[in-house]
Design an enzyme around this catalytic site. Sequence first.
Site, mmCIF file in Angstrom:
data_model
loop_
_atom_site.group_PDB
_atom_site.id
_atom_site.type_symbol
_atom_site.label_atom_id
_atom_site.label_comp_id
_atom_site.label_asym_id
_atom_site.label_seq_id
_atom_site.Cartn_x
_atom_site.Cartn_y
_atom_site.Cartn_z
ATOM 1 N N CYS A 55 -53.056 -107.857 -1.846
ATOM 2 C CA CYS A 55 -53.385 -107.377 -0.504
ATOM 3 C C CYS A 55 -53.743 -105.902 -0.636
ATOM 4 O O CYS A 55 -52.876 -105.058 -0.862
ATOM 5 C CB CYS A 55 -52.194 -107.575 0.437
ATOM 6 S SG CYS A 55 -52.499 -107.009 2.126
ATOM 7 N N CYS A 85 -54.487 -95.749 9.282
ATOM 8 C CA CYS A 85 -55.390 -96.557 10.114
ATOM 9 C C CYS A 85 -55.497 -95.927 11.495
ATOM 10 O O CYS A 85 -54.508 -95.428 12.043
ATOM 11 C CB CYS A 85 -54.859 -97.988 10.230
ATOM 12 S SG CYS A 85 -55.959 -99.114 11.140
ATOM 13 N N CYS A 129 -52.991 -100.364 16.734
ATOM 14 C CA CYS A 129 -52.312 -101.597 17.137
ATOM 15 C C CYS A 129 -50.815 -101.322 17.306
ATOM 16 O O CYS A 129 -50.179 -100.723 16.422
ATOM 17 C CB CYS A 129 -52.545 -102.690 16.107
ATOM 18 S SG CYS A 129 -54.294 -103.070 15.840
ATOM 19 N N CYS A 162 -48.051 -102.231 14.466
ATOM 20 C CA CYS A 162 -48.376 -102.023 13.057
ATOM 21 C C CYS A 162 -47.979 -100.629 12.571
ATOM 22 O O CYS A 162 -48.320 -99.617 13.195
ATOM 23 C CB CYS A 162 -49.875 -102.248 12.843
ATOM 24 S SG CYS A 162 -50.382 -102.151 11.111
ATOM 25 N N GLY A 213 -55.558 -99.892 7.024
ATOM 26 C CA GLY A 213 -56.933 -99.526 7.312
ATOM 27 C C GLY A 213 -57.768 -100.646 7.886
ATOM 28 O O GLY A 213 -57.419 -101.823 7.812
ATOM 29 N N GLU A 214 -58.875 -100.268 8.495
ATOM 30 C CA GLU A 214 -59.877 -101.195 9.023
ATOM 31 C C GLU A 214 -61.063 -101.191 8.060
ATOM 32 O O GLU A 214 -61.847 -100.237 8.017
ATOM 33 C CB GLU A 214 -60.309 -100.747 10.421
ATOM 34 C CG GLU A 214 -61.544 -101.444 10.975
ATOM 35 C CD GLU A 214 -61.501 -102.960 10.898
ATOM 36 O OE1 GLU A 214 -62.339 -103.550 10.167
ATOM 37 O OE2 GLU A 214 -60.637 -103.562 11.555
ATOM 38 N N SER A 271 -60.034 -108.859 6.474
ATOM 39 C CA SER A 271 -59.406 -108.902 7.791
ATOM 40 C C SER A 271 -59.850 -107.701 8.613
ATOM 41 O O SER A 271 -59.777 -106.554 8.158
ATOM 42 C CB SER A 271 -57.875 -108.893 7.649
ATOM 43 O OG SER A 271 -57.265 -108.846 8.919
ATOM 44 N N LEU A 295 -56.654 -111.108 16.265
ATOM 45 C CA LEU A 295 -56.926 -111.387 17.674
ATOM 46 C C LEU A 295 -55.719 -111.045 18.552
ATOM 47 O O LEU A 295 -55.790 -110.187 19.422
ATOM 48 C CB LEU A 295 -57.326 -112.851 17.847
ATOM 49 C CG LEU A 295 -57.840 -113.250 19.222
ATOM 50 C CD1 LEU A 295 -59.102 -112.477 19.586
ATOM 51 C CD2 LEU A 295 -58.108 -114.751 19.266
ATOM 52 N N ASN A 303 -43.336 -108.716 12.342
ATOM 53 C CA ASN A 303 -42.393 -108.189 11.359
ATOM 54 C C ASN A 303 -41.803 -106.876 11.854
ATOM 55 O O ASN A 303 -42.481 -106.099 12.533
ATOM 56 C CB ASN A 303 -43.101 -107.987 10.014
ATOM 57 C CG ASN A 303 -43.444 -109.299 9.352
ATOM 58 O OD1 ASN A 303 -42.572 -110.101 9.040
ATOM 59 N ND2 ASN A 303 -44.740 -109.555 9.153
ATOM 60 N N CYS A 326 -46.949 -108.386 6.726
ATOM 61 C CA CYS A 326 -48.016 -108.017 7.653
ATOM 62 C C CYS A 326 -47.518 -107.018 8.691
ATOM 63 O O CYS A 326 -46.514 -107.235 9.353
ATOM 64 C CB CYS A 326 -48.534 -109.281 8.338
ATOM 65 S SG CYS A 326 -49.934 -108.986 9.418
#
Length: 354
Positions: A110, A117, A121, A124, A167-168, A199, A223, A298, A341
């Site tokens: 991963c 980031c 969100c 996160c 990160g995106e 992702s 989503l 998580n 995650c």
Amino acid sequence: MAFKKQELFGLSVDELRHIAQEMGMPAFRGRQLADWMYKQHVWDFSAMTDIAKKDAALFAEKCTVLPKDLTVLAEKTSRDKLTSKLLVRLADGNSIETVGMQHGYGYSVCASSQVGCAMGCVFCASTLEGCVRNLTAAEMLSQVALFQKKLAQTGGRVGNIIIMGSGEPLLNYAETVKFMHLVHQPELYNLGYRNITLSTCGIVDGIENLQREDIPINLAISLHAPTDALREQLMPVNKKYKIQDIMSAADNYAKATGRRVTYEYILIKGVNDAPDTAKKLAKLLSGRLAAVNIIPVNPVKAKGWQRPDSRDVADFGMVLQDRGITATIRKEMGSDIRAACGQLKAAHTPGDIF
């Protein structure tokens, strides 16, 4: 001003051949370099035994292998021994986390695409310090290399890459695409595009650009809600990229590549886990080449969200399945070392995460 050495790691075989020739060496030195760096995991020029000593010395004088000063600061392994997390310091002093996971079907890495980031969100940890900078393709590739070097000692190999760390990736588009091309090359890691998953939070123009690349990687979209109103509470990016626009881009991607799109759904107790919400999600995805990956949230100390009871998680999935939507509950891996995650972050000291 100090002389800046040429970084070789992250270059293709053709680029390495060109550099060798520019340095007055035969072109095949480039292929030899690639073999040592990417296949044999040797990053010391003096240990590359089939390269003439004078050429190895010239490489050492003018070049580096791994990105300069890249160092593993700390490593942690989960109790079940299936997940490992590395804290990696970069040349500029920033750090990233990267995770390796042993599944029944093979070993996955991963990889992070940015330091931190900017997506914000709410669940996160990667967003805690915002986005410091993009990673280079070489820095992304080095995450794979660090795990591959360990696996090679027992005859293993990295079989899958998930660009799902901090990160995106579609906001670091050029370097991310370069990274995917590099791991695919036979002279590097020879990984099939179908073994790569990217992702994204739903960067619509990035998805459209990715479709035009004509590389059939797996697309996963974070989503987490079936309506714009709810999604905007969880993901600020939804103020710019609305759900229907994301769905349209994803549908076009699925049609062009023939690859089913996975929709990731972090399940948060009392927020987006109600049966009625599941029904709305099923209606949204009905008739689409899509699947849902349900991920009970998580723990992140600074966030404080709670995961639903296991029964509620199962019921949410059953509502989707009863309506013809493929849905799975993600197997939890590495949460005891904060490698699951939503738990990765840009940490500057080992104590900060371990």
